[in-house]
Design an enzyme around this catalytic site. Sequence first.
Site, PDB file in Angstrom:
ATOM      1  N   ASP A 233       0.872  -1.179   0.000  1.00  0.00           N
ATOM      2  CA  ASP A 233       0.000   0.000   0.000  1.00  0.00           C
ATOM      3  C   ASP A 233       0.908   1.227   0.000  1.00  0.00           C
ATOM      4  O   ASP A 233       1.641   1.464   0.974  1.00  0.00           O
ATOM      5  CB  ASP A 233      -0.878  -0.043   1.266  1.00  0.00           C
ATOM      6  CG  ASP A 233      -1.821   1.141   1.374  1.00  0.00           C
ATOM      7  OD1 ASP A 233      -1.584   2.173   0.715  1.00  0.00           O
ATOM      8  OD2 ASP A 233      -2.803   1.034   2.132  1.00  0.00           O
ATOM      9  N   VAL A 234       0.864   2.003  -1.073  1.00  0.00           N
ATOM     10  CA  VAL A 234       1.821   3.123  -1.204  1.00  0.00           C
ATOM     11  C   VAL A 234       1.584   4.236  -0.190  1.00  0.00           C
ATOM     12  O   VAL A 234       2.448   5.099  -0.019  1.00  0.00           O
ATOM     13  CB  VAL A 234       1.821   3.731  -2.635  1.00  0.00           C
ATOM     14  CG1 VAL A 234       2.307   2.724  -3.667  1.00  0.00           C
ATOM     15  CG2 VAL A 234       0.449   4.303  -3.004  1.00  0.00           C
TER      16      VAL A 234
ATOM     17  N   ASN B 172       2.427   5.760  -9.981  1.00  0.00           N
ATOM     18  CA  ASN B 172       1.200   5.751 -10.783  1.00  0.00           C
ATOM     19  C   ASN B 172      -0.069   5.486  -9.972  1.00  0.00           C
ATOM     20  O   ASN B 172      -1.158   5.843 -10.400  1.00  0.00           O
ATOM     21  CB  ASN B 172       1.361   4.682 -11.876  1.00  0.00           C
ATOM     22  CG  ASN B 172       0.052   4.329 -12.537  1.00  0.00           C
ATOM     23  OD1 ASN B 172      -0.420   5.059 -13.406  1.00  0.00           O
ATOM     24  ND2 ASN B 172      -0.577   3.224 -12.118  1.00  0.00           N
TER      25      ASN B 172
ATOM     26  N   TYR C 101      -9.830  14.616  -5.572  1.00  0.00           N
ATOM     27  CA  TYR C 101      -8.953  14.125  -6.647  1.00  0.00           C
ATOM     28  C   TYR C 101      -8.188  15.285  -7.296  1.00  0.00           C
ATOM     29  O   TYR C 101      -6.962  15.229  -7.471  1.00  0.00           O
ATOM     30  CB  TYR C 101      -9.799  13.386  -7.689  1.00  0.00           C
ATOM     31  CG  TYR C 101      -9.004  12.752  -8.806  1.00  0.00           C
ATOM     32  CD1 TYR C 101      -8.481  11.474  -8.679  1.00  0.00           C
ATOM     33  CD2 TYR C 101      -8.790  13.429 -10.016  1.00  0.00           C
ATOM     34  CE1 TYR C 101      -7.759  10.878  -9.712  1.00  0.00           C
ATOM     35  CE2 TYR C 101      -8.076  12.848 -11.053  1.00  0.00           C
ATOM     36  CZ  TYR C 101      -7.568  11.575 -10.897  1.00  0.00           C
ATOM     37  OH  TYR C 101      -6.862  10.989 -11.920  1.00  0.00           O
TER      38      TYR C 101
ATOM     39  N   LYS D   6      -4.088  15.988  -7.403  1.00  0.00           N
ATOM     40  CA  LYS D   6      -3.273  16.120  -8.623  1.00  0.00           C
ATOM     41  C   LYS D   6      -2.637  17.514  -8.710  1.00  0.00           C
ATOM     42  O   LYS D   6      -1.512  17.663  -9.215  1.00  0.00           O
ATOM     43  CB  LYS D   6      -4.123  15.812  -9.856  1.00  0.00           C
ATOM     44  CG  LYS D   6      -4.633  14.361  -9.925  1.00  0.00           C
ATOM     45  CD  LYS D   6      -3.513  13.321  -9.945  1.00  0.00           C
ATOM     46  CE  LYS D   6      -4.049  11.919 -10.158  1.00  0.00           C
ATOM     47  NZ  LYS D   6      -2.992  10.888 -10.126  1.00  0.00           N
TER      48      LYS D   6
HETATM   49  P1  NAD Z   1      -6.671   1.893 -12.305  1.00  0.00           P
HETATM   50  O1  NAD Z   1      -7.740   1.851 -11.283  1.00  0.00           O
HETATM   51  O2  NAD Z   1      -6.623   0.805 -13.318  1.00  0.00           O
HETATM   52  O3  NAD Z   1      -5.234   1.973 -11.625  1.00  0.00           O
HETATM   53  C1  NAD Z   1      -4.995   2.482 -10.353  1.00  0.00           C
HETATM   54  C2  NAD Z   1      -3.973   1.605  -9.714  1.00  0.00           C
HETATM   55  O4  NAD Z   1      -3.629   2.125  -8.426  1.00  0.00           O
HETATM   56  C3  NAD Z   1      -4.503   0.185  -9.496  1.00  0.00           C
HETATM   57  O5  NAD Z   1      -3.550  -0.746  -9.985  1.00  0.00           O
HETATM   58  C4  NAD Z   1      -4.635   0.097  -7.981  1.00  0.00           C
HETATM   59  O6  NAD Z   1      -4.428  -1.190  -7.482  1.00  0.00           O
HETATM   60  C5  NAD Z   1      -3.546   1.046  -7.531  1.00  0.00           C
HETATM   61  N1  NAD Z   1      -3.747   1.479  -6.167  1.00  0.00           N
HETATM   62  C6  NAD Z   1      -4.848   2.023  -5.617  1.00  0.00           C
HETATM   63  N2  NAD Z   1      -4.642   2.244  -4.303  1.00  0.00           N
HETATM   64  C7  NAD Z   1      -3.380   1.824  -4.022  1.00  0.00           C
HETATM   65  C8  NAD Z   1      -2.590   1.785  -2.857  1.00  0.00           C
HETATM   66  N3  NAD Z   1      -3.061   2.239  -1.679  1.00  0.00           N
HETATM   67  N4  NAD Z   1      -1.347   1.284  -2.946  1.00  0.00           N
HETATM   68  C9  NAD Z   1      -0.859   0.807  -4.108  1.00  0.00           C
HETATM   69  N5  NAD Z   1      -1.564   0.831  -5.253  1.00  0.00           N
HETATM   70  C10 NAD Z   1      -2.811   1.331  -5.206  1.00  0.00           C
HETATM   71  O7  NAD Z   1      -6.811   3.303 -13.008  1.00  0.00           O
HETATM   72  P2  NAD Z   1      -5.813   4.086 -13.987  1.00  0.00           P
HETATM   73  O8  NAD Z   1      -6.663   4.960 -14.795  1.00  0.00           O
HETATM   74  O9  NAD Z   1      -4.890   3.160 -14.657  1.00  0.00           O
HETATM   75  O10 NAD Z   1      -5.034   5.025 -12.962  1.00  0.00           O
HETATM   76  C11 NAD Z   1      -3.620   5.110 -12.897  1.00  0.00           C
HETATM   77  C12 NAD Z   1      -3.205   6.542 -12.615  1.00  0.00           C
HETATM   78  O11 NAD Z   1      -3.549   7.346 -13.744  1.00  0.00           O
HETATM   79  C13 NAD Z   1      -3.878   7.168 -11.409  1.00  0.00           C
HETATM   80  O12 NAD Z   1      -2.941   7.947 -10.692  1.00  0.00           O
HETATM   81  C14 NAD Z   1      -4.925   8.074 -12.032  1.00  0.00           C
HETATM   82  O13 NAD Z   1      -5.249   9.165 -11.219  1.00  0.00           O
HETATM   83  C15 NAD Z   1      -4.199   8.505 -13.292  1.00  0.00           C
HETATM   84  N6  NAD Z   1      -5.062   9.033 -14.343  1.00  0.00           N
HETATM   85  C16 NAD Z   1      -5.974   8.227 -14.977  1.00  0.00           C
HETATM   86  C17 NAD Z   1      -6.774   8.774 -15.969  1.00  0.00           C
HETATM   87  C18 NAD Z   1      -7.784   7.957 -16.735  1.00  0.00           C
HETATM   88  O14 NAD Z   1      -8.546   8.536 -17.517  1.00  0.00           O
HETATM   89  N7  NAD Z   1      -7.837   6.649 -16.580  1.00  0.00           N
HETATM   90  C19 NAD Z   1      -6.649  10.112 -16.307  1.00  0.00           C
HETATM   91  C20 NAD Z   1      -5.717  10.902 -15.634  1.00  0.00           C
HETATM   92  C21 NAD Z   1      -4.926  10.348 -14.662  1.00  0.00           C
END
Ligand code: NAD
Length: 285
Positions: A83-84, A110, A183, A187
Site C-alpha cells: 500500500d503506497v 502511478n 482528486y 493532482k
Molecule cells: P486503475 O484503477 O486501473 O489503476 C490504479 C492503480 O492504483 C490500481 O492498480 C490500484 O491497485 C492502484 N492502487 C490504488 N490504491 C493503491 C494503494 N493504496 N497502494 C498501491 N496501489 C494502489 O486506473 P488508472 O486509470 O490506470 O489510474 C492510474 C493513474 O492514472 C492514477 O494515478 C490516475 O489518477 C491517473 N489518471 C488516470 C486517468 C484515466 O482517464 N484513466 C486520467 C488521468 C490520470
Amino acid sequence: MMNASHDQNSSNKVPGYSIIKPLKGQKALVTGASSGIGKAVAVALGQAGASVVINYRSNEKGAAEAVKAIKDCGSEAFAFGADVSQPADVQAMFKAMFDAYGTVDILVSNSGIQQDAAFDEMTLAQWQIVIDVNLTGQFLCAREAVKEFKRRGVVPEVSRAVGKIICMSSVHEVIPWAGHVNYAASKGGVMLMMKSMAQELAPLKIRVNSIGPGAIKTPINTAAWSTPEAEQELLKLIPAKRVGEPEDIGPAAVWLASDESDYVNGTTLFVDGGMLLYPGFEDGG
Ligand code: NAD
C-alpha cells in the site's frame, strides 16, 4: 519522441523501443501496475529493456499478467504487494527491489484512486484516502528513490541521469473538477510537488517529470466510457475525438525515462487528445 507504434495490441506491430531497448540495464518500479495505465507503462518499460518491479495493492492476478508480459519480451520482472500510502509498506517494497536488482533507476508513481462526492457531502475519510494514496503515496515512494539515487550517484554506462521519477498526474492538475474536489486537489498537489522536487534535485542529475493523461479507458473511470451515450458525452471534451487507451501512455513514460529526454526537468507531458485545448471553443466559441 521515439517512433513507437500506437497499436501495441496488434500482433504484427511492435513499438520501436522494443527493438532499440533504450532502457536496457535499468531498474524500474511502477506503482499500481496491476491494471490500467500502470500495467501498460510497466510493460512498455519492460519492452524497452528495463527490469521492472510491479507494485500492486490487491490485484495479484493483474500483477502476474504484467510480470508475464514483461518476461515474454525478454526482461526481468517481479510483483510486490504494498500500500503506497503506508511508509512501512513502501520501505519494504524498495528493500525487496534492492535485494533483487541492487538499485532503482526509474520510479513511476502511478497508483491513484477516486472517491467522488458532492463537495458538502464529501466525508473526511473520502478526502483523506485520496490525498493519502494519490499525493502522500507519491511523496513516500519518491523519498525512498531519491535516497538511493543520492547514495549511488551516476553510472554513465546506464544513464546520463542519476535517476528519473515520473509522477502520474492528470489533466486535473490544471482543470478544476466539480464533484471530484479531493482528486483535483491531489493532482494539483502532485504538480507542485513534482516541480519543487525537480528544482531541488536537477543539480544532482535527478530528473523529475509528470505525465498528465486525459481520459483513458481504465477501471478508474469505466462509467465515463462504457456505454455509447457516456462515450459520446466524453468525446465532447476531446478534440482528437478518441478516448485514450493505456497503451497511449506507455511510450510517453519510456521517453521520459530515457536519455532522449535528458534535458527535460519539471514538466508535465500531457497525453490527452487535446483535452486541455478548451474544447468548448472548438466551433469558434
Ligand atoms: P486503475 O484503477 O486501473 O489503476 C490504479 C492503480 O492504483 C490500481 O492498480 C490500484 O491497485 C492502484 N492502487 C490504488 N490504491 C493503491 C494503494 N493504496 N497502494 C498501491 N496501489 C494502489 O486506473 P488508472 O486509470 O490506470 O489510474 C492510474 C493513474 O492514472 C492514477 O494515478 C490516475 O489518477 C491517473 N489518471 C488516470 C486517468 C484515466 O482517464 N484513466 C486520467 C488521468 C490520470
